[in-house]
Design a protein around this motif. Sequence first.
Motif, PDB file in Angstrom:
ATOM      1  N   LYS A 190       0.833  -1.214   0.000  1.00 44.62           N
ATOM      2  CA  LYS A 190       0.000   0.000   0.000  1.00 44.62           C
ATOM      3  C   LYS A 190       0.862   1.257   0.000  1.00 44.62           C
ATOM      4  CE  LYS A 190      -3.991   2.077   0.164  1.00 44.62           C
ATOM      5  NZ  LYS A 190      -4.972   1.944  -0.935  1.00 44.62           N
ATOM      6  N   LEU A 191       1.949   1.242   0.766  1.00 42.89           N
ATOM      7  CA  LEU A 191       2.818   2.416   0.785  1.00 42.89           C
ATOM      8  C   LEU A 191       3.486   2.619  -0.573  1.00 42.89           C
ATOM      9  CD1 LEU A 191       3.769   4.749   2.485  1.00 42.89           C
ATOM     10  CD2 LEU A 191       5.683   3.344   3.271  1.00 42.89           C
ATOM     11  N   LEU A 192       3.827   1.539  -1.245  1.00 44.07           N
ATOM     12  CA  LEU A 192       4.381   1.652  -2.593  1.00 44.07           C
ATOM     13  C   LEU A 192       3.369   2.315  -3.515  1.00 44.07           C
ATOM     14  CD1 LEU A 192       6.473   1.073  -4.793  1.00 44.07           C
ATOM     15  CD2 LEU A 192       5.496  -1.243  -4.986  1.00 44.07           C
ATOM     16  N   ALA A 193       2.111   1.908  -3.407  1.00 48.84           N
ATOM     17  CA  ALA A 193       1.064   2.498  -4.243  1.00 48.84           C
ATOM     18  C   ALA A 193       0.896   3.986  -3.937  1.00 48.84           C
ATOM     19  CB  ALA A 193      -0.252   1.760  -4.022  1.00 48.84           C
ATOM     20  N   LEU A 194       0.930   4.337  -2.657  1.00 45.48           N
ATOM     21  CA  LEU A 194       0.806   5.752  -2.285  1.00 45.48           C
ATOM     22  C   LEU A 194       1.992   6.563  -2.788  1.00 45.48           C
ATOM     23  CD1 LEU A 194      -0.522   5.445   1.389  1.00 45.48           C
ATOM     24  CD2 LEU A 194      -1.815   6.164  -0.639  1.00 45.48           C
ATOM     25  N   SER A 195       3.200   5.973  -2.744  1.00 44.26           N
ATOM     26  CA  SER A 195       4.393   6.691  -3.205  1.00 44.26           C
ATOM     27  C   SER A 195       4.350   6.927  -4.713  1.00 44.26           C
ATOM     28  CB  SER A 195       5.657   5.914  -2.820  1.00 44.26           C
ATOM     29  OG  SER A 195       5.816   4.756  -3.613  1.00 44.26           O
ATOM     30  N   ARG A 196       3.704   6.009  -5.439  1.00 50.00           N
ATOM     31  CA  ARG A 196       3.551   6.191  -6.882  1.00 50.00           C
ATOM     32  C   ARG A 196       2.492   7.239  -7.203  1.00 50.00           C
ATOM     33  NH1 ARG A 196       3.895  -0.287  -8.298  1.00 50.00           N
ATOM     34  NH2 ARG A 196       6.095  -0.297  -8.976  1.00 50.00           N
ATOM     35  N   LYS A 197       1.502   7.324  -6.313  1.00 50.34           N
ATOM     36  CA  LYS A 197       0.380   8.237  -6.516  1.00 50.34           C
ATOM     37  C   LYS A 197       0.750   9.683  -6.212  1.00 50.34           C
ATOM     38  CE  LYS A 197      -4.169   9.168  -4.410  1.00 50.34           C
ATOM     39  NZ  LYS A 197      -5.162   8.655  -3.454  1.00 50.34           N
ATOM     40  N   ASP A 198       1.616   9.895  -5.200  1.00 49.52           N
ATOM     41  CA  ASP A 198       1.846  11.241  -4.673  1.00 49.52           C
ATOM     42  C   ASP A 198       3.345  11.461  -4.465  1.00 49.52           C
ATOM     43  OD1 ASP A 198       1.975  13.589  -3.164  1.00 49.52           O
ATOM     44  OD2 ASP A 198       0.151  13.130  -2.067  1.00 49.52           O
ATOM     45  N   GLU A 199       3.871  12.492  -5.080  1.00 46.67           N
ATOM     46  CA  GLU A 199       5.306  12.764  -4.978  1.00 46.67           C
ATOM     47  C   GLU A 199       5.722  13.175  -3.567  1.00 46.67           C
ATOM     48  OE1 GLU A 199       5.157  17.423  -6.539  1.00 46.67           O
ATOM     49  OE2 GLU A 199       6.080  15.864  -7.791  1.00 46.67           O
ATOM     50  N   ARG A 200       4.767  13.574  -2.735  1.00 41.47           N
ATOM     51  CA  ARG A 200       5.091  13.973  -1.361  1.00 41.47           C
ATOM     52  C   ARG A 200       5.427  12.779  -0.459  1.00 41.47           C
ATOM     53  NH1 ARG A 200       0.448  16.124   1.415  1.00 41.47           N
ATOM     54  NH2 ARG A 200      -0.568  14.400   0.289  1.00 41.47           N
ATOM     55  N   VAL A 201       4.944  11.588  -0.798  1.00 38.91           N
ATOM     56  CA  VAL A 201       5.067  10.422   0.080  1.00 38.91           C
ATOM     57  C   VAL A 201       6.483   9.854   0.018  1.00 38.91           C
ATOM     58  CG1 VAL A 201       4.285   8.059   0.505  1.00 38.91           C
ATOM     59  CG2 VAL A 201       2.627   9.838  -0.070  1.00 38.91           C
ATOM     60  N   LEU A 202       7.110   9.721   1.200  1.00 37.29           N
ATOM     61  CA  LEU A 202       8.449   9.155   1.308  1.00 37.29           C
ATOM     62  C   LEU A 202       8.453   8.051   2.364  1.00 37.29           C
ATOM     63  CD1 LEU A 202      10.563  12.443   1.393  1.00 37.29           C
ATOM     64  CD2 LEU A 202      10.196  10.941  -0.585  1.00 37.29           C
ATOM     65  N   ALA A 203       9.306   7.062   2.173  1.00 34.82           N
ATOM     66  CA  ALA A 203       9.465   5.971   3.143  1.00 34.82           C
ATOM     67  C   ALA A 203      10.824   6.102   3.818  1.00 34.82           C
ATOM     68  CB  ALA A 203       9.368   4.615   2.439  1.00 34.82           C
ATOM     69  N   LEU A 204      10.836   6.177   5.149  1.00 33.43           N
ATOM     70  CA  LEU A 204      12.078   6.273   5.922  1.00 33.43           C
ATOM     71  C   LEU A 204      12.299   4.965   6.663  1.00 33.43           C
ATOM     72  CD1 LEU A 204      11.355   9.288   5.329  1.00 33.43           C
ATOM     73  CD2 LEU A 204      12.452   9.845   7.506  1.00 33.43           C
ATOM     74  N   ASP A 205      13.481   4.375   6.482  1.00 34.75           N
ATOM     75  CA  ASP A 205      13.772   3.050   7.026  1.00 34.75           C
ATOM     76  C   ASP A 205      14.940   3.098   8.003  1.00 34.75           C
ATOM     77  OD1 ASP A 205      13.874   0.147   7.200  1.00 34.75           O
ATOM     78  OD2 ASP A 205      15.637   0.277   5.906  1.00 34.75           O
ATOM     79  N   GLY A 206      14.837   2.301   9.053  1.00 34.88           N
ATOM     80  CA  GLY A 206      15.904   2.191  10.043  1.00 34.88           C
ATOM     81  C   GLY A 206      16.679   0.897   9.915  1.00 34.88           C
ATOM     82  N   ASP A 207      17.064   0.543   8.696  1.00 37.37           N
ATOM     83  CA  ASP A 207      17.869  -0.650   8.416  1.00 37.37           C
ATOM     84  C   ASP A 207      17.117  -1.942   8.710  1.00 37.37           C
ATOM     85  OD1 ASP A 207      20.195  -1.745   7.384  1.00 37.37           O
ATOM     86  OD2 ASP A 207      21.100  -2.026   9.347  1.00 37.37           O
ATOM     87  N   LEU A 208      15.788  -1.933   8.492  1.00 38.54           N
ATOM     88  CA  LEU A 208      14.978  -3.128   8.713  1.00 38.54           C
ATOM     89  C   LEU A 208      13.977  -3.343   7.585  1.00 38.54           C
ATOM     90  CD1 LEU A 208      14.264  -2.777  12.538  1.00 38.54           C
ATOM     91  CD2 LEU A 208      15.533  -4.645  11.451  1.00 38.54           C
ATOM     92  N   ALA A 209      14.320  -2.858   6.392  1.00 42.72           N
ATOM     93  CA  ALA A 209      13.363  -2.864   5.287  1.00 42.72           C
ATOM     94  C   ALA A 209      12.894  -4.270   4.915  1.00 42.72           C
ATOM     95  CB  ALA A 209      13.973  -2.180   4.058  1.00 42.72           C
ATOM     96  N   ASN A 210      13.759  -5.257   5.049  1.00 43.71           N
ATOM     97  CA  ASN A 210      13.368  -6.621   4.720  1.00 43.71           C
ATOM     98  C   ASN A 210      12.300  -7.136   5.674  1.00 43.71           C
ATOM     99  OD1 ASN A 210      13.777  -9.194   3.250  1.00 43.71           O
ATOM    100  ND2 ASN A 210      14.476  -9.912   5.249  1.00 43.71           N
ATOM    101  N   SER A 211      12.396  -6.729   6.937  1.00 45.95           N
ATOM    102  CA  SER A 211      11.429  -7.166   7.941  1.00 45.95           C
ATOM    103  C   SER A 211      10.129  -6.379   7.873  1.00 45.95           C
ATOM    104  CB  SER A 211      12.030  -7.031   9.344  1.00 45.95           C
ATOM    105  OG  SER A 211      13.147  -7.880   9.504  1.00 45.95           O
ATOM    106  N   THR A 212      10.228  -5.064   7.684  1.00 44.17           N
ATOM    107  CA  THR A 212       9.033  -4.223   7.685  1.00 44.17           C
ATOM    108  C   THR A 212       8.348  -4.179   6.327  1.00 44.17           C
ATOM    109  OG1 THR A 212      10.276  -2.235   7.086  1.00 44.17           O
ATOM    110  CG2 THR A 212      10.057  -2.747   9.457  1.00 44.17           C
ATOM    111  N   LYS A 213       9.022  -4.673   5.306  1.00 37.11           N
ATOM    112  CA  LYS A 213       8.562  -4.683   3.913  1.00 37.11           C
ATOM    113  C   LYS A 213       8.635  -3.323   3.236  1.00 37.11           C
ATOM    114  CE  LYS A 213       8.029  -9.025   4.306  1.00 37.11           C
ATOM    115  NZ  LYS A 213       9.077  -9.914   3.761  1.00 37.11           N
ATOM    116  N   LEU A 214       9.424  -2.417   3.821  1.00 39.96           N
ATOM    117  CA  LEU A 214       9.752  -1.193   3.089  1.00 39.96           C
ATOM    118  C   LEU A 214      10.655  -1.489   1.902  1.00 39.96           C
ATOM    119  CD1 LEU A 214      10.391   1.549   5.816  1.00 39.96           C
ATOM    120  CD2 LEU A 214       8.395   1.270   4.342  1.00 39.96           C
ATOM    121  N   ASP A 215      11.178  -2.711   1.849  1.00 36.81           N
ATOM    122  CA  ASP A 215      12.019  -3.079   0.696  1.00 36.81           C
ATOM    123  C   ASP A 215      11.228  -3.043  -0.611  1.00 36.81           C
ATOM    124  OD1 ASP A 215      10.481  -5.329   1.250  1.00 36.81           O
ATOM    125  OD2 ASP A 215      12.179  -6.721   1.354  1.00 36.81           O
ATOM    126  N   LYS A 216       9.900  -3.118  -0.520  1.00 35.30           N
ATOM    127  CA  LYS A 216       9.090  -3.011  -1.736  1.00 35.30           C
ATOM    128  C   LYS A 216       9.257  -1.626  -2.361  1.00 35.30           C
ATOM    129  CE  LYS A 216       5.569  -6.216   0.069  1.00 35.30           C
ATOM    130  NZ  LYS A 216       5.857  -7.360  -0.796  1.00 35.30           N
TER     131      LYS A 216
END
Length: 323
Positions: free
Chosen positions: A19-45
């Motif tokens: 869902k966050l990937l979809a929002l980031s594609r929809k809106d240039e304002r949306v950013l994902a900030l990761d604390g070196d756990l992207a594989n676990s939190t799925k921010l790696d998408k």
Amino acid sequence: MAEVKLAQHKSMRDVFGEKLLALSRKDERVLALDGDLANSTKLDKIAENKPEKFLQMGIAEQNMLGVAAGLATVGFQPWVCSFAAFVVKRALDQIAVSIAQPKLNVKMVGAYSGLLNGCTGKSHQSLEDIAIMRSLANMIVLAPADAVELERMMEFAYEYDGPIYIRLARDPLPVIFDSASYRFELGKGIQVRNGNDVTLISTGTQTHRAIEAAEMLEKEGLSAGILHIPSIKPIDVEAIVAAAEKTNAIVTIEEHTIYGGLGGAVAEVLGEYAPVPLERIGVRDRNGESGSNDALLQKYGLTPGHIVDGVRRVLERKKKVKN
């Protein structure tokens, strides 16, 4: 009334990443900030499919929340995600002073909340995050019961201008709500099941266990209603009071300490508006530890069987009040 389909399981963290990937594609304002756990939190998408929207902040959570605050002041909508223990407890000062006080548009997502986080133990478990975050002025605190509800919460959070904390579970959970009909509304509870003898008030991961407990109670001839609370702050005062007036007995259920969490919030409402017997099912003044999900649920008193025992206790107190 929700459509309950406990046989189907889906992972919150997978849905969050998608869902966050979809929002980031929809809106240039949306950013994902990761604390070196992207594989676990799925921010790696986001890192793999929209790398320009992915900011790797390293194991430096205080700095990560400070950066999020700065980004929000110049018009971005940062979504910060890490383990709940790291987002909330390591960076509390930054959240309180730099985000909550000025009511900045930062979305904080606590993954791996509660006890059940893959045997990582007490340093990675968060049993206090609801209590901490709901104490902050301007902060909204949400805990979805399943992946369907999470997606709707994220849609609300995207539209809302201000700080929000969303609490996620690690493992796949039963699907409770129907994706076609479910609507999330801030500050509103959801009557999952009607009942006359007692009301189970649950949030997050414990709602599906409340459903199992209600089914067990039904076999004993007891009628248990279930009020699911996805919005812990603001909380649905009207629904809680109505439940208290209908059944005159409340059991709260959460994968969190009973101090200051859902149980504390409901106790505050009942104390002000509708004093009735209350039993709180949650972690009682203990730290977490490593273990399998089943072992931890059993040891910390969070299984459907423990909920049933809590109902029996509160019904005994209900009888005494009547007498």
